[in-house]
Design an enzyme around this catalytic site. Structure first.
Site, PDB file in Angstrom:
ATOM      1  N   HIS A 131       0.833  -1.198   0.000  1.00  0.00           N
ATOM      2  CA  HIS A 131       0.000   0.000   0.000  1.00  0.00           C
ATOM      3  C   HIS A 131       0.871   1.252   0.000  1.00  0.00           C
ATOM      4  O   HIS A 131       2.079   1.188   0.199  1.00  0.00           O
ATOM      5  CB  HIS A 131      -0.919   0.022   1.227  1.00  0.00           C
ATOM      6  CG  HIS A 131      -2.089  -0.902   1.109  1.00  0.00           C
ATOM      7  ND1 HIS A 131      -2.006  -2.244   1.384  1.00  0.00           N
ATOM      8  CD2 HIS A 131      -3.378  -0.670   0.735  1.00  0.00           C
ATOM      9  CE1 HIS A 131      -3.202  -2.802   1.191  1.00  0.00           C
ATOM     10  NE2 HIS A 131      -4.035  -1.871   0.788  1.00  0.00           N
ATOM     11  N   LYS A 135      -0.376   4.640   4.691  1.00  0.00           N
ATOM     12  CA  LYS A 135      -1.224   3.666   5.393  1.00  0.00           C
ATOM     13  C   LYS A 135      -0.636   3.348   6.759  1.00  0.00           C
ATOM     14  O   LYS A 135       0.564   3.091   6.883  1.00  0.00           O
ATOM     15  CB  LYS A 135      -1.384   2.390   4.562  1.00  0.00           C
ATOM     16  CG  LYS A 135      -2.384   1.408   5.164  1.00  0.00           C
ATOM     17  CD  LYS A 135      -2.748   0.317   4.178  1.00  0.00           C
ATOM     18  CE  LYS A 135      -3.748  -0.669   4.774  1.00  0.00           C
ATOM     19  NZ  LYS A 135      -5.015  -0.024   5.160  1.00  0.00           N
TER      20      LYS A 135
END
Length: 242
Positions: A131, A135
């Site tokens: 990600h 995140k």
């Protein structure tokens, strides 16, 4: 046309939801963010969609129960205490909670469950996710969702067979373990791969998210599907009829 309320409407997902709601022909009943009371919003919508933060979940559940409206929860990083609170609220209103609202990921989880069932414990399972650099939770909610699908396929509890964050001299891999690896960097919306490694062969099932609109579109579809349902806890798989 449904009136949909957005919890966390100024965030990245909140902005994507606004576009997805318009594209689907529904209306935005309003939105709230950190520090706002979701109760008033709940009184004026058909469904609430929550992509906020774990700390806000209790208040959001209270707002949904108080207004008697369904709730879609896409917030990740939830604890067992959060899930217990969701179970309690689901006795009063319909709730769909998931680690990923993408229709593609929902189908991937179905395939992972099937593969784990049919291949058996002799195949090692590793889940790799990547990600964007912002995140804050790892493994991702989607990775955990996929791990739970694999564990369900094997008829085991994920918590008792999960391996994460290997580092140093860890020893041999535990038989039957489900491993997780989390990568972070750049602006990646979300890449997930489930690797089934057997003797001299491997199967990899993957999903690559190119834009967070896929999550918004899935959440809106789930919200519309949830209208009129009886109190209870629902899944994205049910939205797809799996």
């Amino acid at each position: 046309m449904a009136q949909l309320g957005i919890i966390g409407h100024k965030g990245r997902m909140g902005q994507a939801l606004q576009q997805a709601i318009a594209d689907a022909g529904h209306a935005i009943a309003g939105g709230v963010d950190a520090g706002d009371d979701a109760a008033q919003l709940a009184d004026n919508c058909d469904v609430l969609i929550d992509f906020s933060a774990p700390a806000a979940l209790e208040g959001n559940l209270h707002a949904a129960v108080g207004a008697g409206v369904p709730l879609v929860i896409g917030t990740t990083g939830l604890t067992q205490a959060h899930h217990t609170a969701i179970d309690n609220a689901a006795r009063v209103v319909p709730i769909l909670q998931t680690g990923n609202t993408s229709l593609g990921v929902t189908l991937l989880a179905h395939l992972v469950r099937e593969a784990a069932t049919r291949l058996g414990p002799d195949w090692d399972i590793e889940i790799v996710e990547m990600h964007h650099r912002m995140k804050v939770d790892a493994p991702s909610g989607t990775a955990i969702l996929l791990g739970e699908a694999a564990a369900e396929g094997r008829g085991i509890e994920l918590a008792a067979h999960r391996e994460s964050g290997r580092d140093g001299h860890t020893g041999a891999r535990e038989k039957g373990a489900i491993g997780f690896a989390a990568l972070r960097g750049g602006t990646v919306a979300g890449d997930h791969s489930v690797i089934f490694a057997g003797n001299e062969e491997r199967i990899t099932l993957s999903h690559l998210a190119e834009n967070r609109m896929i999550f918004a579109n899935g959440a809106v579809k789930a919200a519309a599907w949830l209208i009129g349902k009886q109190p209870g806890r629902y899944t994205m798989a049910q939205v797809l009829g799996l």
